[in-house]
Scaffold this active site. Structure first.
Site, PDB file in Angstrom:
ATOM      1  N   HIS A   1      17.090  23.520  30.148  1.00 15.23           N
ATOM      2  CA  HIS A   1      17.846  24.387  31.174  1.00 15.23           C
ATOM      3  C   HIS A   1      17.226  23.805  32.470  1.00 15.23           C
ATOM      4  O   HIS A   1      16.082  23.569  32.477  1.00 15.23           O
ATOM      5  CB  HIS A   1      17.761  25.598  30.838  1.00 15.23           C
ATOM      6  CG  HIS A   1      16.249  26.309  30.810  1.00 15.23           C
ATOM      7  ND1 HIS A   1      15.821  26.076  29.699  1.00 15.23           N
ATOM      8  CD2 HIS A   1      15.350  27.021  31.305  1.00 15.23           C
ATOM      9  CE1 HIS A   1      14.432  26.798  29.508  1.00 15.23           C
ATOM     10  NE2 HIS A   1      14.141  27.158  30.742  1.00 15.23           N
TER      11      HIS A   1
ATOM     12  N   CYS B   1      19.517  29.308  18.357  1.00 17.89           N
ATOM     13  CA  CYS B   1      18.682  29.255  19.889  1.00 17.89           C
ATOM     14  C   CYS B   1      19.511  30.113  20.768  1.00 17.89           C
ATOM     15  O   CYS B   1      20.803  30.365  20.816  1.00 17.89           O
ATOM     16  CB  CYS B   1      19.276  27.608  20.401  1.00 17.89           C
ATOM     17  SG  CYS B   1      19.117  27.091  22.190  1.00 17.89           S
TER      18      CYS B   1
ATOM     19  N   ASP C   1      20.028  34.203  35.741  1.00 16.57           N
ATOM     20  CA  ASP C   1      18.844  34.293  34.991  1.00 16.57           C
ATOM     21  C   ASP C   1      18.639  36.079  35.008  1.00 16.57           C
ATOM     22  O   ASP C   1      18.928  36.668  35.825  1.00 16.57           O
ATOM     23  CB  ASP C   1      17.564  33.999  35.684  1.00 16.57           C
ATOM     24  CG  ASP C   1      16.450  33.808  34.584  1.00 16.57           C
ATOM     25  OD1 ASP C   1      15.936  32.846  34.346  1.00 16.57           O
ATOM     26  OD2 ASP C   1      15.705  34.824  34.556  1.00 16.57           O
TER      27      ASP C   1
ATOM     28  N   CYS D   1      22.214  28.696  22.978  1.00 16.89           N
ATOM     29  CA  CYS D   1      23.534  28.275  21.974  1.00 16.89           C
ATOM     30  C   CYS D   1      24.355  29.518  21.705  1.00 16.89           C
ATOM     31  O   CYS D   1      25.585  29.385  21.920  1.00 16.89           O
ATOM     32  CB  CYS D   1      23.112  27.583  20.777  1.00 16.89           C
ATOM     33  SG  CYS D   1      22.578  25.898  21.152  1.00 16.89           S
TER      34      CYS D   1
ATOM     35  N   HIS E   1      15.963  25.225  24.833  1.00 17.51           N
ATOM     36  CA  HIS E   1      17.225  24.579  25.043  1.00 17.51           C
ATOM     37  C   HIS E   1      17.298  24.177  26.547  1.00 17.51           C
ATOM     38  O   HIS E   1      16.836  24.930  27.460  1.00 17.51           O
ATOM     39  CB  HIS E   1      18.573  25.524  24.923  1.00 17.51           C
ATOM     40  CG  HIS E   1      19.835  24.956  25.167  1.00 17.51           C
ATOM     41  ND1 HIS E   1      20.803  25.296  24.255  1.00 17.51           N
ATOM     42  CD2 HIS E   1      20.345  24.367  25.951  1.00 17.51           C
ATOM     43  CE1 HIS E   1      21.893  24.563  24.280  1.00 17.51           C
ATOM     44  NE2 HIS E   1      21.788  24.095  25.830  1.00 17.51           N
TER      45      HIS E   1
ATOM     46  N   ASN F   1      11.367  23.515  33.217  1.00 15.14           N
ATOM     47  CA  ASN F   1       9.955  23.592  32.685  1.00 15.14           C
ATOM     48  C   ASN F   1      10.121  22.812  31.225  1.00 15.14           C
ATOM     49  O   ASN F   1      11.025  23.083  30.426  1.00 15.14           O
ATOM     50  CB  ASN F   1       9.481  25.217  32.247  1.00 15.14           C
ATOM     51  CG  ASN F   1       9.393  25.845  33.588  1.00 15.14           C
ATOM     52  OD1 ASN F   1       8.837  25.210  34.772  1.00 15.14           O
ATOM     53  ND2 ASN F   1       9.770  27.058  33.776  1.00 15.14           N
TER      54      ASN F   1
ATOM     55  N   HIS G   1      16.493  25.748  36.493  1.00 15.26           N
ATOM     56  CA  HIS G   1      16.513  27.080  37.118  1.00 15.26           C
ATOM     57  C   HIS G   1      16.920  26.400  38.482  1.00 15.26           C
ATOM     58  O   HIS G   1      16.543  25.407  38.983  1.00 15.26           O
ATOM     59  CB  HIS G   1      15.076  27.398  37.201  1.00 15.26           C
ATOM     60  CG  HIS G   1      14.315  27.867  35.868  1.00 15.26           C
ATOM     61  ND1 HIS G   1      14.349  29.331  35.709  1.00 15.26           N
ATOM     62  CD2 HIS G   1      13.681  27.317  35.193  1.00 15.26           C
ATOM     63  CE1 HIS G   1      13.821  29.425  34.513  1.00 15.26           C
ATOM     64  NE2 HIS G   1      13.391  28.176  34.135  1.00 15.26           N
TER      65      HIS G   1
HETATM   66  P1  AMP Z   1      11.650  29.178  30.793  1.00 15.98           P
HETATM   67  O1  AMP Z   1      10.608  30.056  31.004  1.00 15.98           O
HETATM   68  O2  AMP Z   1      11.705  27.911  31.709  1.00 15.98           O
HETATM   69  O3  AMP Z   1      11.972  28.570  29.421  1.00 15.98           O
HETATM   70  O4  AMP Z   1      13.095  29.874  31.378  1.00 15.98           O
HETATM   71  C1  AMP Z   1      13.772  30.516  30.527  1.00 15.98           C
HETATM   72  C2  AMP Z   1      14.318  31.372  31.211  1.00 15.98           C
HETATM   73  O5  AMP Z   1      15.555  32.187  30.570  1.00 15.98           O
HETATM   74  C3  AMP Z   1      13.950  32.626  31.888  1.00 15.98           C
HETATM   75  O6  AMP Z   1      13.639  32.494  33.418  1.00 15.98           O
HETATM   76  C4  AMP Z   1      14.211  33.946  31.393  1.00 15.98           C
HETATM   77  O7  AMP Z   1      14.276  35.010  32.291  1.00 15.98           O
HETATM   78  C5  AMP Z   1      15.652  33.618  31.100  1.00 15.98           C
HETATM   79  N1  AMP Z   1      16.341  34.196  30.140  1.00 15.98           N
HETATM   80  C6  AMP Z   1      15.877  34.603  28.820  1.00 15.98           C
HETATM   81  N2  AMP Z   1      16.866  35.508  28.159  1.00 15.98           N
HETATM   82  C7  AMP Z   1      17.957  35.509  28.943  1.00 15.98           C
HETATM   83  C8  AMP Z   1      19.217  35.991  29.012  1.00 15.98           C
HETATM   84  N3  AMP Z   1      19.807  36.523  27.719  1.00 15.98           N
HETATM   85  N4  AMP Z   1      20.104  35.569  29.853  1.00 15.98           N
HETATM   86  C9  AMP Z   1      19.616  35.108  30.935  1.00 15.98           C
HETATM   87  N5  AMP Z   1      18.647  34.683  31.085  1.00 15.98           N
HETATM   88  C10 AMP Z   1      17.720  34.610  30.149  1.00 15.98           C
END
Ligand code: AMP
Length: 114
Positions: free
Chosen positions: A100, A4, A30, A7, A98, A87, A102
């Site tokens: 989260h 993940c 982000d 993780c 995982h 989301n 925003h």
């Molecule tokens: P979601 O589309 O709601 O699942 O959001 C996932 C978020 O994780 C997106 O806004 C990505 O830009 C962000 N994301 C993906 N990889 C990373 C990373 N390594 N560091 C920080 N944010 C990330």
């Protein structure tokens, strides 16, 4: 969870720009910001999404919302306003499985942001 992404961030295997951390949560910027302020708050316990809430205690879940508010305060948008989005599933375009949250702010929000 072994593979993940979030993780792995929690384990320090992938770098992240930390904004806040407590016993139950971790918050970081982000990588692809959709607003002037765009941070992610994650529980330290892995659950896939809001559908997996049974895998968290009420204390852990409450900590996520407290962390969102703290991130907004630390980022200086608590007074100007901010949006918290989680989301869940394909139609919501969840890309990291995982849970989260925003935290978006620092500008006037459009309706469909994040
Ligand atoms: P979601 O589309 O709601 O699942 O959001 C996932 C978020 O994780 C997106 O806004 C990505 O830009 C962000 N994301 C993906 N990889 C990373 C990373 N390594 N560091 C920080 N944010 C990330």
């Amino acid at each position: 969870m072994e593979n993940c992404l979030f993780c792995r961030i929690l384990r320090g295997e992938i770098p992240s720009a930390k904004v806040y951390e407590d016993e139950f949560t971790y918050a970081f910027r982000d990588i692809n910001p959709m607003a002037a302020v765009h941070c992610l708050v994650i529980p330290k316990t892995h659950v896939d999404s809001l559908n997996g809430l049974d895998g968290l205690t009420d204390r852990q879940l409450a900590a996520c919302l407290h962390a969102c508010r703290e991130v907004a305060r630390l980022e200086g948008v608590d007074k100007s306003g901010y949006r918290v989005v989680s989301n869940c599933g394909d139609d919501a375009c969840q890309s990291v499985h995982h849970l989260h949250f925003h935290v978006l702010g620092g500008q006037k929000m459009h309706e469909a942001m994040a």
